[in-house]
Design a protein around this motif. Sequence first.
Motif, PDB file in Angstrom:
ATOM      1  N   MET A 328       0.812  -1.218   0.000  1.00 49.16           N
ATOM      2  CA  MET A 328       0.000   0.000   0.000  1.00 49.16           C
ATOM      3  C   MET A 328       0.844   1.266   0.000  1.00 49.16           C
ATOM      4  N   ILE A 329       2.108   1.176   0.429  1.00 47.19           N
ATOM      5  CA  ILE A 329       3.005   2.327   0.352  1.00 47.19           C
ATOM      6  C   ILE A 329       3.023   2.895  -1.069  1.00 47.19           C
ATOM      7  N   TYR A 330       2.997   1.997  -2.063  1.00 45.35           N
ATOM      8  CA  TYR A 330       3.082   2.393  -3.467  1.00 45.35           C
ATOM      9  C   TYR A 330       1.732   2.806  -4.048  1.00 45.35           C
ATOM     10  N   GLN A 331       0.638   2.531  -3.348  1.00 40.48           N
ATOM     11  CA  GLN A 331      -0.693   2.871  -3.878  1.00 40.48           C
ATOM     12  C   GLN A 331      -1.228   4.181  -3.307  1.00 40.48           C
ATOM     13  N   TRP A 332      -0.730   4.629  -2.166  1.00 41.28           N
ATOM     14  CA  TRP A 332      -1.260   5.857  -1.577  1.00 41.28           C
ATOM     15  C   TRP A 332      -1.110   7.091  -2.471  1.00 41.28           C
ATOM     16  N   PRO A 333      -0.064   7.195  -3.336  1.00 36.29           N
ATOM     17  CA  PRO A 333       0.011   8.384  -4.198  1.00 36.29           C
ATOM     18  C   PRO A 333      -1.167   8.559  -5.147  1.00 36.29           C
ATOM     19  N   LEU A 334      -2.007   7.537  -5.320  1.00 39.18           N
ATOM     20  CA  LEU A 334      -3.216   7.720  -6.116  1.00 39.18           C
ATOM     21  C   LEU A 334      -4.117   8.790  -5.522  1.00 39.18           C
ATOM     22  N   GLU A 335      -3.994   9.021  -4.205  1.00 41.29           N
ATOM     23  CA  GLU A 335      -4.865  10.006  -3.561  1.00 41.29           C
ATOM     24  C   GLU A 335      -4.151  10.928  -2.587  1.00 41.29           C
ATOM     25  N   THR A 336      -2.936  10.570  -2.145  1.00 39.37           N
ATOM     26  CA  THR A 336      -2.169  11.461  -1.258  1.00 39.37           C
ATOM     27  C   THR A 336      -0.721  11.495  -1.725  1.00 39.37           C
ATOM     28  N   ARG A 337       0.216  10.979  -0.906  1.00 38.34           N
ATOM     29  CA  ARG A 337       1.628  10.916  -1.258  1.00 38.34           C
ATOM     30  C   ARG A 337       2.189   9.574  -0.778  1.00 38.34           C
ATOM     31  N   VAL A 338       3.441   9.314  -1.090  1.00 39.91           N
ATOM     32  CA  VAL A 338       4.066   8.048  -0.706  1.00 39.91           C
ATOM     33  C   VAL A 338       3.872   7.797   0.790  1.00 39.91           C
TER      34      VAL A 338
END
Length: 441
Positions: A328-338
């Motif tokens: 999920m570290i790599y998926q959070w930038p879809l809506e926030t940041r790393v």
Amino acid sequence: MSRDRDWDSDWNTDWGGDLRLRQVFIGNVGLNDDAAIADRTFQRYRGRLWGRTAPTTWLAADARLIWEGRHYNKPEAADWPVPGFETWYSGGVLFDRLALSFDQPADLPFSLKLGRQDLVFGHGWLVLEGTPLDGSRTIYFDAARATLDLDAIETVLDLVYIDQNADTGRFPRPFNDAIEDQTEQHETGVIAYARNRALLPGRDLDGYFIYQHDRPHPTPRSIRVNNGAPFPSSSDAGDLYTIGLRVDGDLAPGWSGRAEGAYQWGELNQRTVNAFGLNAQLAYAFDDPLQNRLRADLEYLSGDDPDDATDQAFDPLWGRWPQWSELMIYQWPLETRVAQATNLFRLNLGWAAQVHPTTLLTFDYHALFANEESTRTPAQLVNLSGDGRFRGHLLTAWLKAKLHEHLSGHLVAEYLAPGEFYAAHRRDDAYFVRAELVLNW
């Protein structure tokens, strides 16, 4: 193992080092299988050397020198959307620890540590990671920490001042002048943290206040560079205030639990903040040869209501690290940041067992939800469906082994089946696999 040498009756020193080798496979960063850079395959090589010297029983200096390089098999440099991607990447050679410690001088009940150091409070929910952009290479803070030990009331008080630079461009600079971004903005802050074991016998009761001031890098930029990759990541500006309470300990024979709640207010990016977070766990340990253990977790991080001028998105502060998921570290930038988890409701069931004297095996299932249909920036709204709040099913497994006094390692695998919270073009299944060996001496 460290090397010890007595220089005289008071002065002593010790030193050691380690080498961490990782192979990483990631499928579907961004949850879109058609993207040219959706799949990542790379190796990480991190070496560290450290030393500590203490001329007296109350005065000590310690330092740790680190380097980490990477090699990317995927993606190809030509596929990266921003120029400058390096498939072979040699990072900075720098100190991630460089501090002077005063431990109860003149037998006074306080200690002081000045300089670059690691800081972890509680289980690291809000304070652990000072450098989220370098991907676990370092976690350091540039800080001053004073600790007062009040034995009579079984209480420890910590007062911390943090002055964190956005990149590695100030003292102590990397020896090879490889300047890298460590976080998106300059950060200063104050932490007042109290730990008590008298009010709830046998349990830790913690209370804290955290202030964080963010200001953008003096040279405005939207592209950060670290880990061999240039990537977009915006700065924060403003002031956040957080108060919280945490309890942790045994509840009954075999049962243990912890719960932490925090309220947040202030102004961030020209919006008034009013946010709340909760993190809790209940665990049961079986009295059997395999040391079987079951756990259940609940986490709530408030999300921003897009129809309200106030910002309700809970900010994880210095908690941007893989607390429960590497993928999920790599998926959070879809809506926030790393690694910037927010707008989250998470339910978890987990199991662990000591399957061999050297080896621990764990499995976890996470049901992930969003609390609001919102993102950090308007441009990110294309990544959400606007028609659901279920983030998806996440499965994680770890095999951790201490193979020898000087050798340890792990295997970790994660799989995410995205839900309808994400837009139709962001619903492809994703996975994360990593093998690690660590040699230490």
